[in-house]
Design a protein around this motif. Sequence first.
Motif, PDB file in Angstrom:
ATOM      1  N   ASP A  27     -79.286 -51.037  -5.385  1.00  0.00           N
ATOM      2  CA  ASP A  27     -78.715 -50.745  -6.640  1.00  0.00           C
ATOM      3  C   ASP A  27     -77.815 -52.001  -6.996  1.00  0.00           C
ATOM      4  O   ASP A  27     -77.002 -52.420  -6.176  1.00  0.00           O
ATOM      5  CB  ASP A  27     -78.091 -49.706  -6.788  1.00  0.00           C
ATOM      6  N   ALA A  29     -75.259 -52.145  -8.666  1.00  0.00           N
ATOM      7  CA  ALA A  29     -73.910 -52.077  -8.502  1.00  0.00           C
ATOM      8  C   ALA A  29     -73.246 -52.180  -7.127  1.00  0.00           C
ATOM      9  O   ALA A  29     -72.147 -52.343  -6.898  1.00  0.00           O
ATOM     10  CB  ALA A  29     -73.785 -50.639  -8.997  1.00  0.00           C
ATOM     11  N   SER A  32     -71.014 -55.209  -6.541  1.00  0.00           N
ATOM     12  CA  SER A  32     -69.638 -55.318  -7.383  1.00  0.00           C
ATOM     13  C   SER A  32     -68.472 -55.782  -6.115  1.00  0.00           C
ATOM     14  O   SER A  32     -68.871 -55.508  -5.072  1.00  0.00           O
ATOM     15  CB  SER A  32     -69.309 -54.345  -8.074  1.00  0.00           C
ATOM     16  N   TYR A 143     -78.923 -59.532  -5.215  1.00  0.00           N
ATOM     17  CA  TYR A 143     -79.110 -58.339  -6.029  1.00  0.00           C
ATOM     18  C   TYR A 143     -78.875 -57.335  -4.902  1.00  0.00           C
ATOM     19  O   TYR A 143     -79.033 -56.224  -5.408  1.00  0.00           O
ATOM     20  CB  TYR A 143     -80.381 -58.191  -6.865  1.00  0.00           C
ATOM     21  N   ALA A 230     -82.535 -54.788 -12.242  1.00  0.00           N
ATOM     22  CA  ALA A 230     -80.959 -54.516 -12.373  1.00  0.00           C
ATOM     23  C   ALA A 230     -80.847 -54.907 -13.923  1.00  0.00           C
ATOM     24  O   ALA A 230     -80.034 -54.014 -14.564  1.00  0.00           O
ATOM     25  CB  ALA A 230     -80.267 -55.820 -11.886  1.00  0.00           C
ATOM     26  N   LYS A 233     -81.798 -51.447 -15.879  1.00  0.00           N
ATOM     27  CA  LYS A 233     -80.817 -50.601 -15.686  1.00  0.00           C
ATOM     28  C   LYS A 233     -79.319 -50.844 -16.389  1.00  0.00           C
ATOM     29  O   LYS A 233     -79.087 -49.921 -17.021  1.00  0.00           O
ATOM     30  CB  LYS A 233     -80.479 -50.227 -14.348  1.00  0.00           C
ATOM     31  N   TYR A 234     -79.004 -51.884 -16.308  1.00  0.00           N
ATOM     32  CA  TYR A 234     -77.546 -52.319 -16.722  1.00  0.00           C
ATOM     33  C   TYR A 234     -77.742 -53.163 -17.778  1.00  0.00           C
ATOM     34  O   TYR A 234     -76.634 -53.634 -18.327  1.00  0.00           O
ATOM     35  CB  TYR A 234     -77.112 -52.921 -15.565  1.00  0.00           C
ATOM     36  N   SER A 235     -78.829 -53.519 -18.482  1.00  0.00           N
ATOM     37  CA  SER A 235     -78.933 -54.561 -19.634  1.00  0.00           C
ATOM     38  C   SER A 235     -78.266 -55.878 -19.011  1.00  0.00           C
ATOM     39  O   SER A 235     -78.229 -56.385 -18.072  1.00  0.00           O
ATOM     40  CB  SER A 235     -77.971 -54.026 -20.786  1.00  0.00           C
ATOM     41  N   THR A 236     -78.467 -56.836 -19.991  1.00  0.00           N
ATOM     42  CA  THR A 236     -78.218 -58.252 -19.669  1.00  0.00           C
ATOM     43  C   THR A 236     -76.473 -58.579 -19.699  1.00  0.00           C
ATOM     44  O   THR A 236     -75.739 -57.710 -20.081  1.00  0.00           O
ATOM     45  CB  THR A 236     -78.410 -59.227 -20.962  1.00  0.00           C
ATOM     46  N   ASN A 240     -73.715 -56.290 -21.469  1.00  0.00           N
ATOM     47  CA  ASN A 240     -73.143 -55.375 -20.652  1.00  0.00           C
ATOM     48  C   ASN A 240     -72.147 -56.422 -19.757  1.00  0.00           C
ATOM     49  O   ASN A 240     -72.156 -56.221 -18.498  1.00  0.00           O
ATOM     50  CB  ASN A 240     -73.791 -54.551 -19.800  1.00  0.00           C
ATOM     51  N   PHE A 243     -70.091 -54.754 -16.485  1.00  0.00           N
ATOM     52  CA  PHE A 243     -70.760 -54.522 -15.403  1.00  0.00           C
ATOM     53  C   PHE A 243     -70.935 -55.736 -14.552  1.00  0.00           C
ATOM     54  O   PHE A 243     -70.820 -56.061 -13.308  1.00  0.00           O
ATOM     55  CB  PHE A 243     -72.055 -53.845 -15.757  1.00  0.00           C
ATOM     56  N   TRP A 244     -71.445 -56.943 -15.265  1.00  0.00           N
ATOM     57  CA  TRP A 244     -71.909 -58.026 -14.528  1.00  0.00           C
ATOM     58  C   TRP A 244     -70.783 -58.935 -14.103  1.00  0.00           C
ATOM     59  O   TRP A 244     -70.848 -59.559 -12.949  1.00  0.00           O
ATOM     60  CB  TRP A 244     -72.842 -58.834 -15.392  1.00  0.00           C
TER      61      TRP A 244
END
Length: 321
Positions: A27, A29, A32, A143, A230, A233-236, A240, A243-244
Amino acid sequence: MRRLLPLTLLLTPLALAQSDAALAAVDAAQMSIPAARQKAYPGSALTVRQTLAAGSTYTRQVVSYQSDGLRINALLTVPRGTPPKGGWPAIVFNHGYIPPNVYRTTERYVAYQDAFARAGFVTLKSDYRGHDSSQGEALGGYYAPGYTTDVMNALSSLKRDGRVNAARIGMWGHSMGGFLTLRAMVIDRQVKAGVIWAGVVGDYHQLLNEWNNPVPASIPARILNLRKQAVAKYSTPRQNPQFWNQLSATSYLRDLGGPVQLHIGTADKEVPVAFHTSLATRLKALGKPVQNYVYPGDNHDLSRNLRVALDRSVKFFQQHL
């Protein structure tokens, strides 16, 4: 060291099943920086797997260490002679993208390690999981968190080694290895200095939108698919950014524990020069010490300026470790 290689991975059905299981557990995430800082990196003692022909002033061995319960191999060099008080200064070497099934521990970056070994540094070049005979799955560095974990455990393993001064460890990284080096430096402030050649050091907006070079044929579609998953799930990064930004080492440059030296050629066809110049600008804006070298007409490997770049890198580590 080049990314564009007309090779494909040859996998048995069993290996494909194992890869599918590993990919299912990934994932974005997990990439991070806060998550990476919460993870433990105990490393281990360095176990000798093979003793190689020595260099002019240093020994060479294939060793292994533990990372996530996996045996990761690495090429270790240790200077001969009496170490300075507290132990030898050391450098973790982070290599760039090479197809994992083609990569061999003793075949790449030999001249690079030699330059630092002859200058009195211990060096440790990790193979990363899934490379050569290292255990685990090679899932890429951008990723999936495995390569970052392997680099952090290489760092911890050097800290545990009685020949090394744990307060005098730096990192060198090329291309993808530059991405890993910058991440390691913001995860652990004890990395005293970093040198990055032709590094993939953009933020994730840049990686997703400004990195348009052809994809190496050797990268399997299922690895490339991690990027698509990715974003799905988390948009661009534009949609977002919170998140990124947490995934981007460039969001945490204030936390660097030491100076950075950057090298890139203007004719680099693998990594955008804009990644390099953007990072240099950000570091200067934060008042962080940075040396910035751009080589007109040179390529991804800095072939035309190899000796100059190595000499500058050695001098930088001599000054800061």
